[in-house]
Design a protein around this motif. Structure first.
Motif, PDB file in Angstrom:
ATOM      1  N   UNK A 182      17.045  35.258   0.079  1.00 61.17           N
ATOM      2  CA  UNK A 182      17.842  36.279   0.767  1.00 61.17           C
ATOM      3  C   UNK A 182      18.057  37.498  -0.020  1.00 61.17           C
ATOM      4  N   UNK A 183      18.383  37.300  -1.229  1.00 62.20           N
ATOM      5  CA  UNK A 183      18.605  38.638  -1.947  1.00 62.20           C
ATOM      6  C   UNK A 183      17.163  39.636  -1.953  1.00 62.20           C
ATOM      7  N   UNK A 184      15.872  38.789  -2.231  1.00 55.54           N
ATOM      8  CA  UNK A 184      14.613  39.400  -2.583  1.00 55.54           C
ATOM      9  C   UNK A 184      14.339  40.240  -0.970  1.00 55.54           C
ATOM     10  N   UNK A 185      14.626  39.149   0.261  1.00 51.29           N
ATOM     11  CA  UNK A 185      14.288  39.779   1.472  1.00 51.29           C
ATOM     12  C   UNK A 185      15.030  41.010   1.715  1.00 51.29           C
ATOM     13  N   UNK A 186      16.298  41.269   1.434  1.00 52.04           N
ATOM     14  CA  UNK A 186      17.248  42.005   1.912  1.00 52.04           C
ATOM     15  C   UNK A 186      16.690  43.106   0.852  1.00 52.04           C
ATOM     16  N   UNK A 187      16.409  43.111  -0.326  1.00 52.09           N
ATOM     17  CA  UNK A 187      16.024  44.514  -1.192  1.00 52.09           C
ATOM     18  C   UNK A 187      14.661  44.837  -0.878  1.00 52.09           C
ATOM     19  N   UNK A 188      13.693  43.905  -0.596  1.00 52.69           N
ATOM     20  CA  UNK A 188      12.211  44.640  -0.334  1.00 52.69           C
ATOM     21  C   UNK A 188      12.294  45.344   0.874  1.00 52.69           C
ATOM     22  N   UNK A 189      13.059  44.772   2.294  1.00 49.28           N
ATOM     23  CA  UNK A 189      13.378  45.428   3.359  1.00 49.28           C
ATOM     24  C   UNK A 189      13.941  46.573   3.553  1.00 49.28           C
ATOM     25  N   UNK A 190      15.020  46.542   2.854  1.00 48.45           N
ATOM     26  CA  UNK A 190      15.746  47.862   2.848  1.00 48.45           C
ATOM     27  C   UNK A 190      15.094  49.077   1.905  1.00 48.45           C
ATOM     28  N   UNK A 191      14.461  48.535   1.023  1.00 47.09           N
ATOM     29  CA  UNK A 191      13.627  49.633   0.147  1.00 47.09           C
ATOM     30  C   UNK A 191      12.517  50.447   0.988  1.00 47.09           C
ATOM     31  N   UNK A 192      12.155  49.562   1.998  1.00 52.86           N
ATOM     32  CA  UNK A 192      11.182  50.280   2.869  1.00 52.86           C
ATOM     33  C   UNK A 192      11.614  51.537   3.743  1.00 52.86           C
ATOM     34  N   UNK A 193      12.962  51.236   4.117  1.00 54.02           N
ATOM     35  CA  UNK A 193      13.643  52.016   5.214  1.00 54.02           C
ATOM     36  C   UNK A 193      13.372  53.525   4.654  1.00 54.02           C
ATOM     37  N   UNK A 194      13.883  54.080   3.543  1.00 55.99           N
ATOM     38  CA  UNK A 194      13.872  55.327   3.278  1.00 55.99           C
ATOM     39  C   UNK A 194      12.430  55.931   3.070  1.00 55.99           C
ATOM     40  N   UNK A 195      11.368  54.958   2.941  1.00 52.99           N
ATOM     41  CA  UNK A 195      10.007  55.265   2.610  1.00 52.99           C
ATOM     42  C   UNK A 195       9.512  55.797   3.926  1.00 52.99           C
TER      43      UNK A 195
END
Length: 419
Positions: free
Chosen positions: A312-325
């Protein structure tokens, strides 16, 4: 905007982020309370088939997403020339009223209608707040400005969503939504007091804003966000039954799982904002690879508590990082249509929300189990990456450009009026 002291600038940015905190809480709290909502609003179905009732209750999540999809381009196009402070204050007040209506609506159908109305201001708020934050932070920091406004949303998943989920489990989901409405009321006051006044764009017209949709690169960026985040929301929508039915935890463990997911989103949002400032398109490709890997890890490890939490930590981190990009990419390719470009990203993400919640509910209702939405998320990464490749291809300049030059492509695209 008028020049402000560093302390006043930070307070203004915090007021904008507080709105993101409220939005993150109102958008995601239903995901931890789906069993409670189903039990209360669909009692007959829940008594006969709890899985089917929970899957149907997922419509509440999709309804909010539909409101975002409709409201973001409509409000952004109409209100681009309005003064930003007045517009942000009005949008925060609309959130307050919509969330109160969600708490007080008497039936499942009226709750669904109230969630549609509550979602209307979402995209416009984030779009206008991102532009206001970019002005406050200065040139060359758009990605970080977007990430700062989104930080309220990600922190909501660490603090707001788990806390309100706990309140909802103890006192009822309606009380939980009244708590969210109080956050929006505080946001309204904070924006009115702390955010400096700034005129809207007097040259902005609905036609100019809508002209963004004539650009293929805009559509590909939107498709990338919708498909990629469909994968994220397929997982997030059903975190509660994933933890209780697959991992075998009790309901009291669900807030902890949400906290871990929210911590991942908070970390990923900060990293993603910095990466976007160095090259939005390159970041999209790198982060999609990380997202796919994290979904695979969750699918394989969710049977144990450590595997669930790490996944869950990894899914949340990678998904949230895509949004600003993705949001920075949209602003790069939208030309003069900056308000609508900043807003419609959230339409795309909430199309993903609706798509993910629907597909996740469909595979659960089909009897494939509560782990199946994770595999749905992994499958949606494929068309998401293909859309990103297509978007990159239509804005290439030299015919022999290659993936390693994507950061340079970002700079050229931002300077091209016809991208």
């Amino acid at each position: 905007m008028t020049s402000l002291s560093p302390a006043r600038t930070r307070l203004a940015l915090l007021a904008l982020a507080l709105g993101g905190f409220g939005i993150g809480t109102t958008e995601f709290v239903a995901m931890g309370l789906l069993p409670d909502i189903a039990r209360d609003l669909l009692p007959s179905l829940y008594a006969q088939d709890p899985d089917a009732a929970i899957a149907r209750a997922g419509i509440v999540i999709s309804a909010y997403a539909i409101g975002v999809v409709v409201g973001a381009p409509t409000i952004a196009a109409v209100a681009a020339r309005f003064p930003r402070k007045a517009l942000l204050t009005a949008l925060a007040a609309a959130f307050t009223l919509g969330t109160v209506a969600s708490a007080l609506a008497p039936t499942f159908e009226t709750v669904v209608a109230a969630r549609v109305l509550a979602g209307l201001p979402h995209g416009a708020y984030f779009g206008v707040a991102a532009l206001a934050a970019a002005d406050l932070m200065g040139p060359g920091r758009r990605g970080r400005a977007v990430a700062f406004v989104l930080s309220g949303l990600t922190i909501a998943n660490v603090v707001g969503v788990p806390a309100i989920t706990w309140v909802g489990q103890q006192s009822g989901w309606r009380v939980a939504y009244l708590g969210v409405a109080a956050i929006f009321a505080l946001t309204t006051a904070a924006i009115a007091v702390l955010v400096p006044g700034a005129p809207g764009d007097p040259r902005a017209t609905m036609r100019r804003e809508l002209s963004a949709f004539a650009r293929p690169a805009v559509w590909f960026a939107l498709a990338t966000g919708a498909l990629g985040f469909g994968g994220f929301f397929a997982v997030y929508s059903y975190v509660s039954p994933l933890a209780t039915e697959v991992t075998g935890t009790g309901e009291g463990f669900v807030p902890l799982a949400l906290i871990v997911l929210g911590l991942g989103m908070t970390v990923g949002n900060v990293v993603g904002g910095r990466m976007a400032d160095r090259g939005a398109m390159r970041s999209v490709f790198q982060l999609f690879a990380a997202f796919a890997a994290s979904l695979l890890a969750l699918a394989l490890g969710a049977g144990t508590v450590p595997g669930l939490l790490v996944g869950l930590f990894a899914v949340g981190a990678s998904a949230a990082a895509i949004s600003p990009a993705i949001q920075t990419r949209l602003m790069d390719v939208a030309g003069d249509s900056q308000t609508i470009a900043a807003a419609v990203n959230h339409s795309a993400l909430n199309l993903g929300n609706s798509l993910g919640a629907f597909l996740g509910g469909a595979v659960i209702a089909a009897g494939w189990g509560y782990l199946a939405p994770t595999w749905v998320g992994l499958a949606l990464c494929v068309p998401g990456v293909l859309a990103a490749v297509a978007g990159w291809a239509v804005t290439r300049v030299p015919a022999d450009d290659a993936i390693p030059s994507l950061a340079a492509d970002d700079d050229r695209v931002a300077a091209r009026p016809g991208a």
